[in-house]
Design an enzyme around this catalytic site. Structure first.
Site, PDB file in Angstrom:
ATOM      1  N   GLY A  30       0.803  -1.220   0.000  1.00 35.23           N
ATOM      2  CA  GLY A  30       0.000   0.000   0.000  1.00 35.23           C
ATOM      3  C   GLY A  30       0.833   1.266   0.000  1.00 35.23           C
ATOM      4  O   GLY A  30       1.991   1.266   0.408  1.00 35.23           O
ATOM      5  N   GLY A  81       2.475  -1.511  -7.911  1.00 30.91           N
ATOM      6  CA  GLY A  81       1.913  -0.559  -6.939  1.00 30.91           C
ATOM      7  C   GLY A  81       3.004   0.351  -6.402  1.00 30.91           C
ATOM      8  O   GLY A  81       2.834   1.574  -6.301  1.00 30.91           O
ATOM      9  N   ASP A  91       6.341 -12.797  -9.826  1.00 30.30           N
ATOM     10  CA  ASP A  91       5.500 -13.267 -10.940  1.00 30.30           C
ATOM     11  C   ASP A  91       6.078 -12.877 -12.300  1.00 30.30           C
ATOM     12  O   ASP A  91       5.577 -13.342 -13.325  1.00 30.30           O
ATOM     13  CB  ASP A  91       4.088 -12.679 -10.817  1.00 30.30           C
ATOM     14  CG  ASP A  91       3.360 -13.125  -9.564  1.00 30.30           C
ATOM     15  OD1 ASP A  91       3.873 -14.016  -8.867  1.00 30.30           O
ATOM     16  OD2 ASP A  91       2.271 -12.590  -9.279  1.00 30.30           O
ATOM     17  N   ILE A 137       8.853 -20.652  -1.426  1.00 29.40           N
ATOM     18  CA  ILE A 137       9.611 -20.159  -2.583  1.00 29.40           C
ATOM     19  C   ILE A 137       9.937 -18.675  -2.415  1.00 29.40           C
ATOM     20  O   ILE A 137      11.064 -18.228  -2.606  1.00 29.40           O
ATOM     21  CB  ILE A 137       8.797 -20.382  -3.879  1.00 29.40           C
ATOM     22  CG1 ILE A 137       8.687 -21.879  -4.185  1.00 29.40           C
ATOM     23  CG2 ILE A 137       9.384 -19.607  -5.049  1.00 29.40           C
ATOM     24  CD1 ILE A 137       7.829 -22.222  -5.386  1.00 29.40           C
TER      25      ILE A 137
HETATM   26  O1  F6P Z   1       4.150 -10.265  -5.236  1.00 35.41           O
HETATM   27  C1  F6P Z   1       3.225 -10.942  -6.020  1.00 35.41           C
HETATM   28  C2  F6P Z   1       2.673 -12.110  -5.268  1.00 35.41           C
HETATM   29  O2  F6P Z   1       3.676 -13.022  -5.043  1.00 35.41           O
HETATM   30  C3  F6P Z   1       1.493 -12.721  -6.008  1.00 35.41           C
HETATM   31  O3  F6P Z   1       1.825 -13.808  -6.806  1.00 35.41           O
HETATM   32  C4  F6P Z   1       0.565 -13.099  -4.886  1.00 35.41           C
HETATM   33  O4  F6P Z   1      -0.764 -12.964  -5.273  1.00 35.41           O
HETATM   34  C5  F6P Z   1       0.875 -12.131  -3.822  1.00 35.41           C
HETATM   35  O5  F6P Z   1       2.186 -11.718  -4.002  1.00 35.41           O
HETATM   36  C6  F6P Z   1       0.608 -12.705  -2.461  1.00 35.41           C
HETATM   37  O6  F6P Z   1       1.187 -11.914  -1.481  1.00 35.41           O
HETATM   38  P1  F6P Z   1       0.630 -11.699  -0.008  1.00 35.41           P
HETATM   39  O7  F6P Z   1       0.349 -13.058   0.541  1.00 35.41           O
HETATM   40  O8  F6P Z   1       1.722 -10.984   0.666  1.00 35.41           O
HETATM   41  O9  F6P Z   1      -0.597 -10.883  -0.171  1.00 35.41           O
END
Ligand code: F6P
Length: 429
Positions: free
Chosen positions: A148, A174, A203, A353
């Site tokens: 955010g 973001g 990603d 991962i």
């Molecule tokens: O940073 C991208 C990512 O790895 C996405 O693949 C996934 O949706 C998201 O982060 C999940 O992150 P969090 O669990 O911190 O919201």
């Protein structure tokens, strides 16, 4: 893909008039560009009309720099989800600033953009060569992270109060939009603060950079999970190994892990919709023929099959339903109805991962990105990211990097290869 204006011009705070203290380097001269196109067909119209083909500003050290390193203070912030290599980038920026340019102070802002907000009042860390000496050996980020944005004016006030000359923002789209807003506010106030983005997305879904750090590590670790799924599947009669991997809107991790591990029989990605019944029918055929199956699914695949929600995370991303659990349940249900006894093992290594230290390729890549970012910042560039394009480091305006999400091309060579090695039907509809 929508048509976008290929304007690669990068903003500058001013001309470089100071001789760089970097010694023994091969300096980049002003006109050096990395070609945008890599195929002759893309270049043809330019060559035919005698126009210069589009090119990205080449990354690297400049002989004349904008900032005087002797009284420069810089800041680093890491935002969004974790990704292998974050500490490598922090380390590379710190070491390049201090060892190559002689910058005396580098501050690490805590917990993403919260660290720049007066509301949270997190004290920044002093980043010295000693403080970052071994941080690349561990995963995560020593600065902490958060999702955010924060109030832009307030963050620029913090940068001004702390006398920061260059802010390095490491994060996804973001974060980069936040960095762009900071750069614009800085410009509006007539300040001389550079903002350099280092794209971070496990990603690999940021445009105008062909690869992002952490992706290589993610692929290798995903391969281990797929191997386990394959062992389990082969070790049982009608064994099914189901692996869910990250990839909200782009299925690059699932795709490359499937290619790296040709045991995969179904690779499901957000870019290629599928119908549940068609998938279950194909799975049934696979089990009938071979007695086991391995399925890899990206988290954003098949979202139309799940209950929709408008709930968002702090980054503004809509929260997706869990396609892994959904498929696990539907597969079990389907085979219990058809009377075929199956043995399903479900593996979700997503956070294992994401929190790993970078592998050798990613570590080297992070080091380069950190160096490119520092060279760009010292040369007075702003409102840009450091990118990897046609095997070179390059500068890309943030506006282009966030203009659209990079996605897998279902008509492209990579997806073709996935279909060839999995044997899954092109259309599961
Ligand atoms: O940073 C991208 C990512 O790895 C996405 O693949 C996934 O949706 C998201 O982060 C999940 O992150 P969090 O669990 O911190 O919201």
């Amino acid at each position: 893909m929508q048509e976008i204006d290929l304007n690669f011009a990068v903003s500058k705070l001013g001309e470089g008039r100071i001789t760089s203290p970097v010694t023994g380097a091969r300096f980049v001269s002003e006109g050096e560009r990395v070609l945008y196109h890599s195929e002759l067909k893309g270049l043809k119209s330019y060559l035919d009309s005698g126009r210069e083909p589009p090119g990205l500003e080449m990354a690297g050290p400049r002989e004349k720099i904008f900032f005087d390193p002797t009284n420069l203070k810089c800041g680093i912030v890491t935002c969004g989800g974790l990704c292998p290599g974050l500490n490598d980038v922090i380390r590379s920026i710190t070491l390049t600033l201090t060892h190559q340019y002689g910058v005396k102070r580098v501050l690490g802002f805590r917990y993403g953009y919260e660290g720049l907000s007066s509301k949270f009042n997190h004290a920044p860390l002093e980043l010295t060569p000693e403080a970052v000496r071994a941080i690349h050996e561990t995963g995560g980020t020593i600065l902490g992270s958060s999702r955010g944005s924060q109030d832009i004016g307030d963050m620029v006030d913090t940068l001004t109060r702390l006398n920061i000359g260059i802010l390095f923002a490491i994060g996804g789209d973001g974060t980069l939009r936040g960095a762009q807003a900071i750069a614009r506010e800085v410009g509006r106030r007539g300040l001389k603060i550079g903002v350099i983005g280092i794209p971070k997305t496990i990603d690999n879904d940021i445009s105008f950079t062909q690869k992002t750090f952490g992706f290589d590590t993610a692929g290798s670790e995903a391969r281990r999970a797929i191997n386990a799924a394959h062992c389990e599947a082969e070790g049982a009669r009608n064994g099914i190994g189901l692996v869910k991997l990250m990839g909200r809107d782009s299925g690059f991790i699932a795709t490359f892990a499937a290619l790296a591990n040709s045991h995969v029989n179904f690779c499901l990605v957000p870019e290629v919709p599928f119908k549940l019944q068609a998938f279950l029918k194909a799975l049934e055929e696979r089990l009938a023929q071979r007695g086991h199956a391995v399925i890899v699914v990206a988290e954003g695949a098949g979202q139309d099959l799940l209950a929709q929600t408008s709930e968002c995370d702090a980054s503004g991303n809509v929260r997706y339903g869990d396609i892994g659990i959904f498929l696990k349940d539907r597969i079990k249900e389907h085979f219990s109805q058809t009377g075929r006894k199956v043995e399903l093992k479900y593996i979700d290594p997503s956070y294992t991962i994401r929190s790993l230290p970078a592998d050798a390729w990613d570590s080297a890549f992070c080091l380069l990105l950190g160096q490119y970012a520092v060279h760009a910042g010292m040369a007075g560039r702003t409102d840009m990211i450091v990118a990897y394009w046609n095997h070179q480091g390059a500068h890309v305006p943030i506006s282009l990097a966030v203009s659209q999400r990079k996605k897998l091309d279902p008509e492209g060579w990579i997806w073709n290869s996935v279909l060839a090695i999995t044997g899954q039907p092109r259309d599961l509809v």
